[in-house]
Design an enzyme around this catalytic site. Structure first.
Site, PDB file in Angstrom:
ATOM      1  CG  ASP A  77      -2.114   1.148   1.144  1.00  0.00           C
ATOM      2  OD1 ASP A  77      -1.744   2.063   0.638  1.00  0.00           O
ATOM      3  OD2 ASP A  77      -3.094   0.739   1.664  1.00  0.00           O
TER       4      ASP A  77
ATOM      5  CG  ASP B 121       1.497   0.082  -9.247  1.00  0.00           C
ATOM      6  OD1 ASP B 121       1.685  -0.282  -8.075  1.00  0.00           O
ATOM      7  OD2 ASP B 121       0.622   0.864  -9.648  1.00  0.00           O
TER       8      ASP B 121
ATOM      9  CD  GLU C 103      -1.959 -12.850  -6.728  1.00  0.00           C
ATOM     10  OE1 GLU C 103      -2.070 -14.326  -6.450  1.00  0.00           O
ATOM     11  OE2 GLU C 103      -1.147 -12.079  -6.182  1.00  0.00           O
TER      12      GLU C 103
END
Length: 214
Positions: free
Chosen positions: A118, A154, A193
């Site tokens: 996060d 990312d 994932e």
């Protein structure tokens, strides 16, 4: 990202105490007893649905692995895969990363993986980022001297923050990639994932490997 509650999760977890521990007590120094062999022990902090750690354990039978998740639903999804895979070198742990020094003795973990954590973008939440100094202090205690940390995201802002945070903490950067999937490192990269999802949209994946100073 918080997952929806899985009505079947509790029953599955209770049915497989050999593969998963839910907020255990007095495990520090005893983790190798959960595996068939005593081997270097590696930890993924925040394993999501488990794609990375399942494949990591499959490809590296000479290492032991722990998938650590705070969310019971996510841990149960990993367990569902592990029940089918039956990997002897994988254990699942439900607990909070802030308790690492209670869960593991000094030097018990050989390597830590942080995958798509996060980003906690608001400045008031900086201390919650898994690459913030307060977490780095915990990692340093459970890792051996020059213990390793691998990090993928990312989120460019989190990556830039992490580079500064690790460097300021005195860690030595071993590898840095601003576009992992376009680099030579991709040949051995195991996707999560989230990574599949983000890369499929054309987003860059940022990567670093570093170790603590002796």
């Amino acid at each position: 990202m918080r997952l929806r509650n899985k009505p079947w999760a509790k029953d599955l977890i209770q049915a497989h105490p050999e593969a998963i521990l839910d907020r255990p007590l007095n495990m520090a120094g005893h983790w190798q007893q959960r595996f068939n062999k005593v081997q270097p022990l590696e930890l993924e902090l925040g394993s999501g649905k488990g794609q990375f750690i399942i494949e990591k354990a499959h490809q590296n039978p000479d290492h032991n692995f722990i998938a650590m998740e705070l969310q019971t639903a996510a841990a149960a999804m990993i367990l569902h895969k592990q029940v089918a895979a039956k990997l002897p070198n994988l254990q699942i742990l439900i607990d909070n990363g802030q308790k690492l020094t209670e869960l593991f003795k000094p030097g018990e973990i050989a390597k830590i993986y942080l995958n798509f954590s996060d980003p906690w973008p608001k400045s008031k939440h900086t201390k919650r980022r898994l690459t913030s100094p307060n977490f780095l202090k915990l990692y340093q205690q459970v890792l051996p001297p020059k213990g390793q940390l691998e990090f993928k995201t990312d989120n460019q802002g989190l990556f830039e923050y992490s580079l500064v945070s690790l460097t300021d903490f005195g860690m030595q950067l071993e590898q840095v990639s601003l576009d992992l999937h376009a680099s030579e490192l991709q040949a051995t990269n195991i996707l999560t994932e989230y990574e599949e999802k983000f890369a499929g949209k054309g987003q860059r994946i940022y990567y670093l490997a570093a170790h603590f100073s002796a």
